[in-house]
Design an enzyme around this catalytic site. Sequence first.
Site, short mmCIF file in Angstrom:
data_model
loop_
_atom_site.label_atom_id
_atom_site.label_comp_id
_atom_site.label_asym_id
_atom_site.label_seq_id
_atom_site.Cartn_x
_atom_site.Cartn_y
_atom_site.Cartn_z
N ASP A 79 93.09 -43.81 -28.29
CA ASP A 79 91.93 -44.64 -28.05
C ASP A 79 92.45 -46.10 -28.03
O ASP A 79 93.55 -46.37 -28.52
CB ASP A 79 90.97 -44.37 -29.22
CG ASP A 79 89.95 -45.46 -29.38
OD1 ASP A 79 89.21 -45.69 -28.42
OD2 ASP A 79 89.93 -46.10 -30.45
N ASP A 81 90.43 -49.70 -28.63
CA ASP A 81 89.90 -50.56 -29.70
C ASP A 81 89.97 -49.86 -31.05
O ASP A 81 89.56 -48.72 -31.19
CB ASP A 81 88.44 -50.93 -29.44
CG ASP A 81 88.28 -51.82 -28.22
OD1 ASP A 81 88.61 -51.35 -27.12
OD2 ASP A 81 87.85 -52.98 -28.38
P1 IMP Z 1 87.66 -47.63 -27.05
O1 IMP Z 1 87.64 -47.79 -28.53
O2 IMP Z 1 89.00 -47.92 -26.46
O3 IMP Z 1 87.12 -46.30 -26.60
O4 IMP Z 1 86.72 -48.78 -26.43
C1 IMP Z 1 85.37 -48.92 -26.83
C2 IMP Z 1 84.92 -50.34 -26.65
O5 IMP Z 1 85.20 -50.79 -25.32
C3 IMP Z 1 83.43 -50.50 -26.80
O6 IMP Z 1 83.03 -50.68 -28.12
C4 IMP Z 1 83.16 -51.76 -25.96
O7 IMP Z 1 83.23 -52.92 -26.76
C5 IMP Z 1 84.28 -51.81 -24.93
N1 IMP Z 1 83.84 -51.54 -23.53
C6 IMP Z 1 84.09 -52.34 -22.49
N2 IMP Z 1 83.61 -51.80 -21.37
C7 IMP Z 1 83.05 -50.63 -21.71
C8 IMP Z 1 82.40 -49.59 -20.94
O8 IMP Z 1 82.24 -49.65 -19.71
N3 IMP Z 1 81.96 -48.52 -21.64
C9 IMP Z 1 82.14 -48.41 -22.99
N4 IMP Z 1 82.74 -49.34 -23.72
C10 IMP Z 1 83.20 -50.45 -23.09
MG MG Z 2 88.03 -47.13 -30.72
#
Ligand code: IMP
Ligand code: MG
Length: 346
Positions: A79, A81
Site C-alpha cells: 500500500d 500512504d
Molecule cells: P493508499 O493508502 O496508498 O491506498 O492511498 C489512500 C489515500 O490516497 C487516500 O486516503 C487519499 O488521501 C489518497 N487518494 C488520492 N486519490 C485517490 C483516489 O482517487 N481514490 C482514493 N484515494 C485517493
Molecule cells: Mg494506506
Amino acid sequence: MDRNGTPQLGRLQQLVPSISGFFTKLPLEKAFYIEDERRSISVRRLVAPSFNDIRLILNTAQALALAQSSTPLKLVTFDGDVTLYEDGKSLAQDAKVVPRLINLLSKDIIVGVVTAAGYNEPSGDKYYARLKGLIDAIVNDTNLTKTQKENFTVMGGESNYLFRYDDNKQGLLWVDPKEWLLETMASWDETDILNTLDLAQSTLKGLQKSLNLPAYVIRKHRGVGLVPNEGIKLSREQLEEVVLSTQKRLEISQSAQRIKFCAFDGGADVWVDIASKDLGVESLQRYFGNIKPNQTLHIGDQFSSVGSNDFKARLAGCTVWIANPEETVQVLDDLDKYMIEEEAFR
Ligand code: IMP
Ligand code: MG
C-alpha cells in the site's frame, strides 16, 4: 471444513466471522517466542496481551511461513500512504524502505505498489512524484539487471491504472489494460460504473451538508472523495459516519451490486473507488504469469473489517498489517533474515 466446502462451520470462523481464508500455515508458537523476546509480553504483569501484540505475532508468523515455504515468494505488494510513506507524503530518496525494496527486486521478487491513489494520466508523472525516491534509486542502481528493474510496477486507483518500470524510458510506462485487466472488471458495464460514482458523489455531498463538515467532494475518473478543507482535520467519528453511511447507501444500489467498489476511511478523508485491492493484486498475479496467493504478500495499514481498503487484499494473497512505515521496514528485515536462514538450511 475448508476442504469439505463448509468453511463457515469451522470453529475459527464461528469465533471470528470476519476471518478470511489462509494460504499458508502460520507458525504461531515460534512467532510468539520471537515477539515475546522483543516485547516482553509474558513478563508483563498488569497489561494483558494487546491487539498490537497479536497483530505483530501474526505478521511474524506470516513472514516465517513465506520464508520457509517450498513454493518461493514471488510477488510483494505495498500500500502507499502509511505503509511506504507517511499519510499524504511521498517516498524520499533517503527513506529506509528504499534499499529494502531494491533488495527484494535483487532476489527476482516482483514489487508492486497497490495504492488507492488514482491518477488517470498515461504519463505516470503523478505516481513518479509520489515514488520519486524509489524510482530514482532503481534508475541509478548498477547491480540490478534490466529484468529485475522491470519487475517494479505501480497499480493505481485500487485496480484501475497499471504502470511498469521501463529501462529505456528510465521511468514508469503505462501498460495497456488489454494486457492485464481481469475479465470480471472488463465485463462491467460503464453505465453501472457511472451510476455508482454519481450515487457516491450525491451521498457524500448530502453527508457533508447534514453533518456540517468543513470538507468538499472531489469526483475523479474512477473514484469520489470527501476531503477536508485546507488546514482542517476531520475527527475519526466524522470520517466513520461518512464511510459507514455511504457504504450502506451504495450496497442497496442495483448498479453498485453489479460491480465492485470500495468505500474507505483514509485517515484524513473518505473515498469510494471503483474496484478494490484484491483485484489489483490479482491483476498483477495474472500479468506476471499466474502467481499463486501463497507466493504473494500484501503489506498495508488498512485491515479493519469495515471502511478499510487493504482488507480486500486478503482475498488474493497473504497479508501483513503494519501501523506505520517503520513497521514496514521491520517486516522486510525479518522476512529477509528468515529467507537467508532458510536458505542456509536447504
Ligand atoms: P493508499 O493508502 O496508498 O491506498 O492511498 C489512500 C489515500 O490516497 C487516500 O486516503 C487519499 O488521501 C489518497 N487518494 C488520492 N486519490 C485517490 C483516489 O482517487 N481514490 C482514493 N484515494 C485517493
Ligand atoms: Mg494506506
